[in-house]
Design a protein around this motif. Structure first.
Motif, PDB file in Angstrom:
ATOM      1  N   VAL A 148       4.984   2.503  11.451  1.00 56.76           N
ATOM      2  CA  VAL A 148       3.986   1.552  11.940  1.00 56.76           C
ATOM      3  C   VAL A 148       2.655   2.284  11.981  1.00 56.76           C
ATOM      4  CG1 VAL A 148       3.302   0.009  13.800  1.00 56.76           C
ATOM      5  CG2 VAL A 148       5.734   0.370  13.308  1.00 56.76           C
ATOM      6  N   ASP A 149       1.821   1.993  11.023  1.00 53.84           N
ATOM      7  CA  ASP A 149       0.528   2.667  10.873  1.00 53.84           C
ATOM      8  C   ASP A 149      -0.556   1.729  11.410  1.00 53.84           C
ATOM      9  OD1 ASP A 149      -1.638   4.162  10.186  1.00 53.84           O
ATOM     10  OD2 ASP A 149      -1.371   4.013   8.013  1.00 53.84           O
ATOM     11  N   SER A 150      -0.956   1.953  12.666  1.00 57.47           N
ATOM     12  CA  SER A 150      -1.925   1.078  13.321  1.00 57.47           C
ATOM     13  C   SER A 150      -3.255   1.804  13.413  1.00 57.47           C
ATOM     14  CB  SER A 150      -1.425   0.697  14.721  1.00 57.47           C
ATOM     15  OG  SER A 150      -2.229  -0.304  15.287  1.00 57.47           O
ATOM     16  N   GLY A 151      -4.192   1.414  12.546  1.00 57.54           N
ATOM     17  CA  GLY A 151      -5.468   2.103  12.468  1.00 57.54           C
ATOM     18  C   GLY A 151      -6.611   1.286  13.027  1.00 57.54           C
ATOM     19  N   PHE A 152      -7.834   1.688  12.677  1.00 59.78           N
ATOM     20  CA  PHE A 152      -9.040   1.044  13.195  1.00 59.78           C
ATOM     21  C   PHE A 152      -9.175  -0.382  12.679  1.00 59.78           C
ATOM     22  CE2 PHE A 152     -13.652   0.190  12.774  1.00 59.78           C
ATOM     23  CZ  PHE A 152     -14.021   0.315  14.102  1.00 59.78           C
ATOM     24  N   SER A 153      -8.719  -0.632  11.448  1.00 63.21           N
ATOM     25  CA  SER A 153      -8.980  -1.918  10.798  1.00 63.21           C
ATOM     26  C   SER A 153      -7.776  -2.848  10.782  1.00 63.21           C
ATOM     27  CB  SER A 153      -9.463  -1.688   9.359  1.00 63.21           C
ATOM     28  OG  SER A 153     -10.604  -0.862   9.342  1.00 63.21           O
ATOM     29  N   PHE A 154      -6.579  -2.298  10.556  1.00 62.05           N
ATOM     30  CA  PHE A 154      -5.406  -3.150  10.497  1.00 62.05           C
ATOM     31  C   PHE A 154      -4.149  -2.329  10.716  1.00 62.05           C
ATOM     32  CE2 PHE A 154      -5.512  -1.125   6.582  1.00 62.05           C
ATOM     33  CZ  PHE A 154      -6.317  -1.711   5.611  1.00 62.05           C
ATOM     34  N   THR A 155      -3.016  -3.013  10.798  1.00 58.10           N
ATOM     35  CA  THR A 155      -1.720  -2.363  11.010  1.00 58.10           C
ATOM     36  C   THR A 155      -0.805  -2.668   9.844  1.00 58.10           C
ATOM     37  OG1 THR A 155      -1.898  -2.478  13.422  1.00 58.10           O
ATOM     38  CG2 THR A 155       0.317  -2.257  12.495  1.00 58.10           C
ATOM     39  N   HIS A 156      -0.163  -1.634   9.314  1.00 60.37           N
ATOM     40  CA  HIS A 156       0.862  -1.799   8.285  1.00 60.37           C
ATOM     41  C   HIS A 156       2.204  -1.339   8.835  1.00 60.37           C
ATOM     42  CE1 HIS A 156      -2.454  -1.776   5.187  1.00 60.37           C
ATOM     43  NE2 HIS A 156      -1.682  -2.745   4.743  1.00 60.37           N
ATOM     44  N   ILE A 157       3.256  -2.029   8.439  1.00 61.82           N
ATOM     45  CA  ILE A 157       4.623  -1.586   8.715  1.00 61.82           C
ATOM     46  C   ILE A 157       5.272  -1.303   7.371  1.00 61.82           C
ATOM     47  CG2 ILE A 157       6.836  -2.159   9.758  1.00 61.82           C
ATOM     48  CD1 ILE A 157       5.370  -4.100  11.576  1.00 61.82           C
ATOM     49  N   ALA A 158       5.607  -0.033   7.150  1.00 68.00           N
ATOM     50  CA  ALA A 158       6.076   0.396   5.827  1.00 68.00           C
ATOM     51  C   ALA A 158       7.449   1.051   5.918  1.00 68.00           C
ATOM     52  CB  ALA A 158       5.083   1.374   5.206  1.00 68.00           C
ATOM     53  N   PRO A 159       8.436   0.543   5.186  1.00 70.84           N
ATOM     54  CA  PRO A 159       9.761   1.170   5.180  1.00 70.84           C
ATOM     55  C   PRO A 159       9.841   2.328   4.179  1.00 70.84           C
ATOM     56  CG  PRO A 159       9.813  -0.875   3.920  1.00 70.84           C
ATOM     57  CD  PRO A 159       8.404  -0.723   4.419  1.00 70.84           C
ATOM     58  N   TYR A 160      10.511   3.387   4.596  1.00 73.94           N
ATOM     59  CA  TYR A 160      10.748   4.553   3.736  1.00 73.94           C
ATOM     60  C   TYR A 160      12.233   4.868   3.762  1.00 73.94           C
ATOM     61  CZ  TYR A 160       5.736   5.427   3.505  1.00 73.94           C
ATOM     62  OH  TYR A 160       4.389   5.324   3.263  1.00 73.94           O
ATOM     63  N   CYS A 161      12.774   5.179   2.624  1.00 72.66           N
ATOM     64  CA  CYS A 161      14.190   5.539   2.512  1.00 72.66           C
ATOM     65  C   CYS A 161      14.308   6.811   1.686  1.00 72.66           C
ATOM     66  CB  CYS A 161      14.977   4.403   1.863  1.00 72.66           C
ATOM     67  SG  CYS A 161      16.755   4.662   1.861  1.00 72.66           S
ATOM     68  N   ARG A 162      14.944   7.820   2.276  1.00 75.48           N
ATOM     69  CA  ARG A 162      15.054   9.130   1.634  1.00 75.48           C
ATOM     70  C   ARG A 162      13.688   9.629   1.157  1.00 75.48           C
ATOM     71  NH1 ARG A 162      20.411  10.466   0.722  1.00 75.48           N
ATOM     72  NH2 ARG A 162      21.898   8.734   0.868  1.00 75.48           N
ATOM     73  N   SER A 163      12.723   9.473   2.035  1.00 78.21           N
ATOM     74  CA  SER A 163      11.338   9.909   1.823  1.00 78.21           C
ATOM     75  C   SER A 163      10.583   9.094   0.781  1.00 78.21           C
ATOM     76  CB  SER A 163      11.287  11.402   1.423  1.00 78.21           C
ATOM     77  OG  SER A 163      11.825  12.205   2.439  1.00 78.21           O
ATOM     78  N   LYS A 164      11.207   8.067   0.235  1.00 81.41           N
ATOM     79  CA  LYS A 164      10.544   7.252  -0.781  1.00 81.41           C
ATOM     80  C   LYS A 164      10.037   5.950  -0.171  1.00 81.41           C
ATOM     81  CE  LYS A 164      11.233   5.123  -5.332  1.00 81.41           C
ATOM     82  NZ  LYS A 164      12.196   4.857  -6.433  1.00 81.41           N
ATOM     83  N   LYS A 165       8.805   5.608  -0.488  1.00 86.69           N
ATOM     84  CA  LYS A 165       8.204   4.380   0.035  1.00 86.69           C
ATOM     85  C   LYS A 165       8.819   3.167  -0.654  1.00 86.69           C
ATOM     86  CE  LYS A 165       3.988   3.693  -1.266  1.00 86.69           C
ATOM     87  NZ  LYS A 165       2.539   3.901  -1.352  1.00 86.69           N
ATOM     88  N   MET A 166       9.280   2.199   0.139  1.00 83.41           N
ATOM     89  CA  MET A 166       9.807   0.951  -0.386  1.00 83.41           C
ATOM     90  C   MET A 166       8.641  -0.037  -0.452  1.00 83.41           C
ATOM     91  SD  MET A 166      12.759   2.224  -0.608  1.00 83.41           S
ATOM     92  CE  MET A 166      13.726   0.833  -1.185  1.00 83.41           C
ATOM     93  N   LYS A 167       7.912  -0.001  -1.541  1.00 83.14           N
ATOM     94  CA  LYS A 167       6.616  -0.661  -1.620  1.00 83.14           C
ATOM     95  C   LYS A 167       6.706  -2.173  -1.392  1.00 83.14           C
ATOM     96  CE  LYS A 167       2.394  -0.058  -4.267  1.00 83.14           C
ATOM     97  NZ  LYS A 167       1.785   0.607  -5.443  1.00 83.14           N
ATOM     98  N   ASP A 168       7.721  -2.814  -1.908  1.00 86.38           N
ATOM     99  CA  ASP A 168       7.848  -4.264  -1.738  1.00 86.38           C
ATOM    100  C   ASP A 168       7.992  -4.646  -0.269  1.00 86.38           C
ATOM    101  OD1 ASP A 168       7.658  -4.583  -4.432  1.00 86.38           O
ATOM    102  OD2 ASP A 168       9.819  -4.762  -4.770  1.00 86.38           O
ATOM    103  N   GLY A 169       8.605  -3.769   0.507  1.00 82.22           N
ATOM    104  CA  GLY A 169       8.844  -4.073   1.909  1.00 82.22           C
ATOM    105  C   GLY A 169       7.602  -4.069   2.767  1.00 82.22           C
ATOM    106  N   ILE A 170       6.557  -3.422   2.323  1.00 77.86           N
ATOM    107  CA  ILE A 170       5.344  -3.328   3.132  1.00 77.86           C
ATOM    108  C   ILE A 170       4.739  -4.701   3.366  1.00 77.86           C
ATOM    109  CG2 ILE A 170       3.028  -2.320   3.253  1.00 77.86           C
ATOM    110  CD1 ILE A 170       4.058  -0.055   1.500  1.00 77.86           C
ATOM    111  N   GLN A 171       4.931  -5.616   2.426  1.00 74.05           N
ATOM    112  CA  GLN A 171       4.306  -6.928   2.527  1.00 74.05           C
ATOM    113  C   GLN A 171       5.127  -7.910   3.356  1.00 74.05           C
ATOM    114  OE1 GLN A 171       2.629  -8.225  -1.386  1.00 74.05           O
ATOM    115  NE2 GLN A 171       3.789  -6.486  -2.131  1.00 74.05           N
ATOM    116  N   ARG A 172       6.333  -7.539   3.729  1.00 74.61           N
ATOM    117  CA  ARG A 172       7.210  -8.483   4.395  1.00 74.61           C
ATOM    118  C   ARG A 172       6.927  -8.571   5.881  1.00 74.61           C
ATOM    119  NH1 ARG A 172      12.509  -6.197   1.223  1.00 74.61           N
ATOM    120  NH2 ARG A 172      11.986  -7.081  -0.799  1.00 74.61           N
TER     121      ARG A 172
END
Length: 236
Positions: A148-172
């Motif tokens: 959960v990356d909550s910064g000055f402008s917006f918040t993203h929730i990004a799934p990672y599996c075995r250190s790899k970013k699951m890019k499609d999941g970020i938009q869900r």
């Protein structure tokens, strides 16, 4: 070769060499409301006894870097003799940017890093990816995490599996994110001791991994292949 880690946030820049401690610097300029000719950059604000008569100018708007004039001046200050005294020809930089950053902004950053400053090599990466690297480094038995990356402008929730970013999941949204992990698995929520610098610490760790040299783009690579090599290597 030295490695400079720069978590280039919309409000603060977390910056430092990978063998040193981090500094937190305002990523903006300040101008006087009465005398528009006087400008203060980044931590020059510390010199002002009464900052109430100032307004600030951010390089970021709505989470994206759009004011390159201000950003250049901040970076000139950070990289210059007053701060980190960067020897560009012998320095690699790890620098963050937002998820799904616009291609035009990515290309502008490539040009500034390689053509203007002439860093020896660069790695552009999401702050959340550095946080995930930090997490998996400290908890090597874990397979997956949600950052959960909550910064000055917006918040993203990004799934990672075995250190790899699951890019499609970020938009869900929440309902779909729940489906990424079976309901019977235990879920723990971890707030880092110093969340502001957690991504920077991940960049510091990443700079010392054996495969770091394979992740960066060198200035020679960029001069030979242009933006294409950056698009291939950098998973933004």
């Amino acid at each position: 070769m030295a490695t400079l880690v720069l978590d280039n946030g919309a409000y603060t820049a977390k910056i430092g060499y990978s063998l040193e401690k981090v500094s937190i610097i305002p990523n903006c300029q300040f101008r006087s409301k009465t005398s528009r000719l006087k400008t203060f950059t980044a931590n020059q604000l510390d010199e002002i006894k009464d900052p109430s008569g100032l307004f600030y100018i951010l390089p970021f708007q709505k989470g994206y870097l759009v004011n390159w004039d201000v950003q250049r001046k901040v970076w000139d200050h950070l990289f210059g003799k007053e701060m980190f005294k960067v020897e560009f020809a012998d320095t690699s930089i790890v620098i963050t940017e937002p998820y799904f950053n616009f291609s035009l902004i990515q290309e502008s950053m490539n040009e500034i890093l390689f053509e203007e400053y002439q860093f020896q090599s660069a790695l552009r990466i999401n702050a959340g990816s550095l946080s995930a690297h930090h997490y998996f480094h400290t908890k090597p038995t874990e397979l997956c995490c949600l950052v959960v990356d909550s910064g000055f402008s917006f918040t993203h929730i990004a799934p990672y599996c075995r250190s790899k970013k699951m890019k499609d999941g970020i938009q869900r949204l929440e309902a779909e994110l729940r489906s990424l992990a079976p309901a019977h698995l235990p879920v723990s929520v971890i707030l880092p001791e110093n969340p502001v610098c957690y991504s920077w610490e991940g960049g510091k760790l990443l700079a010392h991994t054996p495969d770091y040299d394979e992740m960066v783009v060198t200035r020679e690579d960029y001069e030979e292949n242009g933006h294409c090599i950056c698009e291939d290597k950098f998973d933004i």
